[in-house]
Design a protein around this motif. Structure first.
Motif, PDB file in Angstrom:
ATOM      1  N   PRO A   1       0.699  -1.144  -0.074  1.00  0.00           N
ATOM      2  CA  PRO A   1      -0.088  -0.096   0.006  1.00  0.00           C
ATOM      3  C   PRO A   1       0.815   1.154  -0.201  1.00  0.00           C
ATOM      4  O   PRO A   1       0.626   2.030  -0.820  1.00  0.00           O
ATOM      5  N   ILE A   2       1.816   1.059   0.769  1.00  0.00           N
ATOM      6  CA  ILE A   2       2.745   2.721   0.896  1.00  0.00           C
ATOM      7  C   ILE A   2       3.465   2.793  -0.436  1.00  0.00           C
ATOM      8  O   ILE A   2       3.646   3.876  -1.160  1.00  0.00           O
ATOM      9  N   MET A   3       3.849   1.572  -1.056  1.00  0.00           N
ATOM     10  CA  MET A   3       4.565   1.705  -2.485  1.00  0.00           C
ATOM     11  C   MET A   3       3.581   2.220  -3.627  1.00  0.00           C
ATOM     12  O   MET A   3       3.974   3.092  -4.106  1.00  0.00           O
ATOM     13  N   ILE A   4       2.374   1.930  -3.527  1.00  0.00           N
ATOM     14  CA  ILE A   4       1.456   2.412  -4.510  1.00  0.00           C
ATOM     15  C   ILE A   4       0.911   3.870  -3.988  1.00  0.00           C
ATOM     16  O   ILE A   4       0.945   4.858  -4.946  1.00  0.00           O
ATOM     17  N   ALA A   5       0.668   4.207  -2.760  1.00  0.00           N
ATOM     18  CA  ALA A   5       0.461   5.376  -2.397  1.00  0.00           C
ATOM     19  C   ALA A   5       1.738   6.463  -2.470  1.00  0.00           C
ATOM     20  O   ALA A   5       1.180   7.621  -3.247  1.00  0.00           O
ATOM     21  N   LEU A   6       2.781   5.954  -2.331  1.00  0.00           N
ATOM     22  CA  LEU A   6       3.902   6.939  -2.973  1.00  0.00           C
ATOM     23  C   LEU A   6       3.913   7.270  -4.267  1.00  0.00           C
ATOM     24  O   LEU A   6       4.123   8.415  -4.786  1.00  0.00           O
ATOM     25  N   LEU A   7       3.682   6.186  -5.205  1.00  0.00           N
ATOM     26  CA  LEU A   7       3.648   6.460  -6.659  1.00  0.00           C
ATOM     27  C   LEU A   7       2.613   7.321  -7.042  1.00  0.00           C
ATOM     28  O   LEU A   7       2.755   8.367  -7.543  1.00  0.00           O
ATOM     29  N   ALA A   8       1.526   6.943  -6.324  1.00  0.00           N
ATOM     30  CA  ALA A   8       0.213   8.007  -6.550  1.00  0.00           C
ATOM     31  C   ALA A   8       0.331   9.494  -6.294  1.00  0.00           C
ATOM     32  O   ALA A   8       0.184  10.382  -7.055  1.00  0.00           O
ATOM     33  N   SER A   9       1.063   9.595  -5.019  1.00  0.00           N
ATOM     34  CA  SER A   9       1.122  11.041  -4.598  1.00  0.00           C
ATOM     35  C   SER A   9       2.409  11.769  -5.526  1.00  0.00           C
ATOM     36  O   SER A   9       2.238  12.930  -5.908  1.00  0.00           O
ATOM     37  N   ILE A  10       3.404  11.023  -5.835  1.00  0.00           N
ATOM     38  CA  ILE A  10       4.315  11.660  -6.743  1.00  0.00           C
ATOM     39  C   ILE A  10       3.679  12.052  -7.992  1.00  0.00           C
ATOM     40  O   ILE A  10       3.836  13.025  -8.475  1.00  0.00           O
ATOM     41  N   PHE A  11       2.531  11.272  -8.696  1.00  0.00           N
ATOM     42  CA  PHE A  11       1.891  11.518  -9.926  1.00  0.00           C
ATOM     43  C   PHE A  11       0.996  12.911  -9.622  1.00  0.00           C
ATOM     44  O   PHE A  11       0.900  13.763 -10.379  1.00  0.00           O
TER      45      PHE A  11
END
Lengths: 78, 703
Positions: free
Chosen positions: B312-322
């Motif tokens: 979840p954190i990996m995906i959240a980090l990716l999404a927040s960078i986008f």
């Protein structure tokens, strides 16, 4: 002395000493290069989300190993 | 061998200094700190291993620093280690600096001791002294120097501390020609020492000062064939084939066998000897009051890589960078586009005023300039936000954790977890991702990573994806909800790319790239506080400007070509219309139209220009209206028959089609093979065609 067992059996937070490497070839050499020889202290510090690979503390550095490789490292627990 | 490596001396007095060290010890920080902007990068001759040289001056003398690849050992088992070893052994450096990590000095001493075995002209630089202090590790520099018998200096290269002292030591050691203190000698088991004694005298006799005879004896006993060949070449005579040497070697081997040292045991002893010696030295020179590792790092790891929170954190980090990229890029993008289109008007007026013919003026301004302006205004802001954010994650040490989290799935595809790192790099630029594949040791796994890297949409494809997502699925309103919606959908598209990467990696490893996963060690380096200022400068100059420059270089001529195609009439229609019409039947099967497919084909030099080409083609009858807002663009697209299904097909095809020309060239450079370059071209293309075709057929069936 505690029985010898594969490194794979170590749980997070447990520490062990290397008794024997049964790995062959380049992986044997690679682990020796990072200081994993008989008598080296190893601590299991972190499992990855799926449980494999697992990160071990080896001589001050944290190194992740796959189960089939760490199974070739036999250790004495405790 | 280092044959062909050109050492860039400025004067014949310049001293050559090799810079060695384990990975992740801040070697490049030392290198950059010493040489600043005065660097030259390239490859080692005949190897896909990068090489950097830089010059610096100290006490009025010139030094050429040669950055050799980071490695744990000089007992070569990878291309990097071979390059490192061969340069130290046969590259005739005037001195070797080994950079060490003070927080795990013991392991680093392995490389130090191996280097000292080869040459006494070694200087040890213990870096990261500040971090060691934080972990309550105290390194006694003087004691370490006494134990090793070579100069040792402490440093915190990030803040520039200790580099002067290092160069003082280098200066001194390169001044001494003969009288070098006797450095530490690694002692092996008595039987090995006996065997060395048997060989050493005759080796000393035949190779003189060229190579260290004790070291050569050890390598001969070990039977490292390729190293021995290199040594033969270096010595320029077949001394090692001399019958007396051969005879002594046989005798020494026999001694060893009698003492119970077979090949494996001997190799083990060579490594153990080094490790034991390092241990002994550290007992005297390193004092630790802590755990030896940072409990803070372990806490962070427990959050970033645990079963519950890792993904979840990996995906959240990716999404927040986008999200940051999309939300932050909107306004500067508008400014840039307003500004650049204002310039366009002035430019057209100026050309008219100086009397440039209307045709030429249209071609240059509405063709070349307008496409360039589009690419710059659409690409620059997202890149200027994305690259620094990404470099920040890289500097923090998060990327190895991504590889750690994902390795299991790569293993199932018989690939390497480090492919996760190259995929991350591919998000920035696929060409960079391809070069990044060098970190994967196994050639088979490296090829899998290269062939699938294009499933990660690079920065050039983001704008296309974001624009389509926003127009057709989020709504062209503005505000927080809109940018977050786009970011989440973009994340979903990336996850589809990740899924395709796994699927195709698996398929490749079951067919053309058959094999079992090789062994894998991945270091999880300590988390480091990134140097924000340097991150921004480095990512803007090294990455953003590089990628933008490349895109701009192809955008202008491509714009010119497309304008010509759109305005040259053959028979009853423009060349563009003819080409689009030719492609149309095939493109329809993929749920797109001829114009879109043509835009992807013409976008080969740079994916950034796909959308501008589509716009130009649709508008080829009239003149291009300024696409100020996405809602206008959406209207144009729907007028040309776009539906939600078309939008999905275009996104799928954008995610999966041929790599851009730069990436293709990079793949060819890295693999040196036309066949694999063609494969890298075909794999994503076939996947894209198949997926789009299936999607279209399913819609036909159920829609």
């Amino acid at each position: 002395m505690n029985p010898i067992q594969p490194l794979t059996d170590l749980q997070c937070g447990q520490t062990a000493r290397v008794g024997k490497l049964t790995l062959q070839g380049s992986m044997r050499r690679r682990l020796q290069d990072i200081g994993l020889i008989e008598g080296t202290k190893v601590e299991c510090v972190q499992k990855s989300p799926s449980g494999d690979p697992v990160a071990y503390l080896i001589r001050g550095a944290v190194i992740a190993l796959r189960a089939e490789d760490s199974a070739g490292v036999l250790v004495f627990c405790g | 061998m280092d044959e062909g490596l050109v050492i860039r001396r400025q004067s014949s007095q310049d001293q050559v200094v090799a810079l060695a060290g384990n990975p992740n010890v801040g070697k490049s920080t030392v290198f950059n700190g010493l040489t600043g902007m005065n660097q030259h990068t390239g490859n080692w001759p005949g190897k896909t291993v990068s090489n950097a040289q830089g010059r610096c001056e100290h006490n009025g003398r010139g030094f050429v620093m040669v950055d050799i690849p980071g490695s744990y050992s000089l007992m070569a088992h990878s291309a990097e280690e071979e390059v490192a070893r061969d340069f130290i052994c046969f590259g005739d450096p005037d001195a070797v600096v080994v950079v060490c990590d003070a927080t795990c000095l013991e392991r680093n001493l392995n490389l130090v001791l191996q280097t000292i075995e080869i040459t006494p002209r070694t200087v040890v630089c213990v870096n990261l002294m500040d971090e060691a202090e934080k972990k309550k590790i105290r390194v006694d520099i003087d004691e370490l120097s006494r134990q090793l018998g070579v100069p040792v200096t402490g440093a915190c290269a990030r803040s520039g501390k200790g580099l002067d002292a290092l160069m003082d030591a280098v200066d001194e050691i390169t001044q001494k020609k003969d009288a070098l203190a006797d450095p530490v000698r690694v002692l092996y088991a008595p039987a090995v020492e006996e065997a060395v004694k048997t060989l050493e005298p005759s080796l000393r006799e035949c190779c003189g000062n060229a190579l260290n005879p004790r070291w050569l004896a050890l390598r001969l006993l070990e039977g490292e064939d390729d190293l021995i060949r290199s040594a033969q070449q270096y010595l320029d005579e077949d001394v090692l084939d001399r019958p007396d040497v051969q005879e002594l070697l046989r005798k020494a081997r026999k001694q060893l066998e009698e003492a119970g040292f077979d090949e494996q045991a001997l190799r083990d002893e060579m490594v153990s000897g080094l490790v034991r010696q390092a241990e002994r030295i550290c007992i005297h020179a390193v004092h630790s009051d802590g755990h030896g590792y940072s409990s803070r790092d372990r806490k962070i790891d427990r959050i970033l890589t645990s079963k519950a929170t890792g993904f979840p954190i990996m995906i959240a980090l990716l999404a927040s960078i986008f999200w940051l990229t999309i939300a932050g890029a909107n306004i500067p993008s508008q400014w840039l586009s307003t500004g650049l289109f204002w310039v366009e008007g002035r430019l057209a007026a100026f050309f008219g005023w100086i009397g440039v013919p209307q045709f030429l003026c249209d071609m240059l301004v509405h063709g070349a300039y307008r496409t360039l302006a589009w690419v710059v205004s659409v690409m620059l802001p997202p890149m200027a936000i994305f690259f620094p954010l990404f470099t920040l994650l890289e500097d923090l040490g998060y990327l190895p954790r991504v590889a750690f989290n994902l390795d299991r799935y790569f293993k199932k595809c018989s690939a390497c977890g480090k492919q996760g790192l190259t995929m991350c790099m591919g998000l920035g630029c696929n060409a960079a991702g391809i070069v990044g594949c060098r970190i994967i040791d196994s050639p088979r796994e490296r090829l899998i990573a290269m062939l699938t890297n294009n499933f990660m949409p690079c920065n050039g494809r983001f704008p296309t994806l974001i624009a389509i997502l926003t127009m057709f699925f989020v709504g062209t309103g503005s505000g927080l909800g809109q940018s977050m919606g786009s970011a989440l959908l973009l994340t979903a598209v990336i996850l589809l790319g990740v899924f395709m990467t796994f699927l195709v990696s698996w398929m490749l490893s079951k067919t053309v790239l058959k094999g079992i996963p090789s062994s894998f060690t991945l270091e999880l380096p300590p988390y480091r506080r990134p140097q924000i200022g340097k991150v921004i400068i480095r990512s803007i100059f090294d990455r953003t400007m590089f990628v933008l420059g490349r895109a701009a270089a192809v955008a202008a001529p491509a714009g010119l070509l497309i304008w010509l195609m759109a305005n040259l009439t053959i028979g009853d229609a423009t060349a563009l219309t003819h080409c689009a019409a030719f492609l149309d039947p095939f493109a329809r099967q993929l749920g797109m139209d001829g114009v879109i497919l043509l835009a992807f084909i013409l976008g080969l030099p740079a994916n950034e220009i796909v959308v501008p080409i589509i716009i130009m083609a649709y508008l080829s009858t009239g003149s291009l209206v300024e696409m100020e807002s996405l809602s206008m663009l959406r209207q144009l697209l729907t007028e040309n028959g776009w539906t939600g299904a078309t939008a999905v097909s275009v996104m799928l095809f954008s995610l999966m089609h041929w790599p851009c020309s730069t990436t293709c060239l990079t793949i060819h450079k890295e693999t040196q093979s036309i066949k694999w370059t063609a494969m890298a071209f075909l794999v994503p293309t076939v996947a894209g065609i198949a997926v789009c075709f299936l999607f279209h057929q399913l819609l036909q069936l159920f829609g």
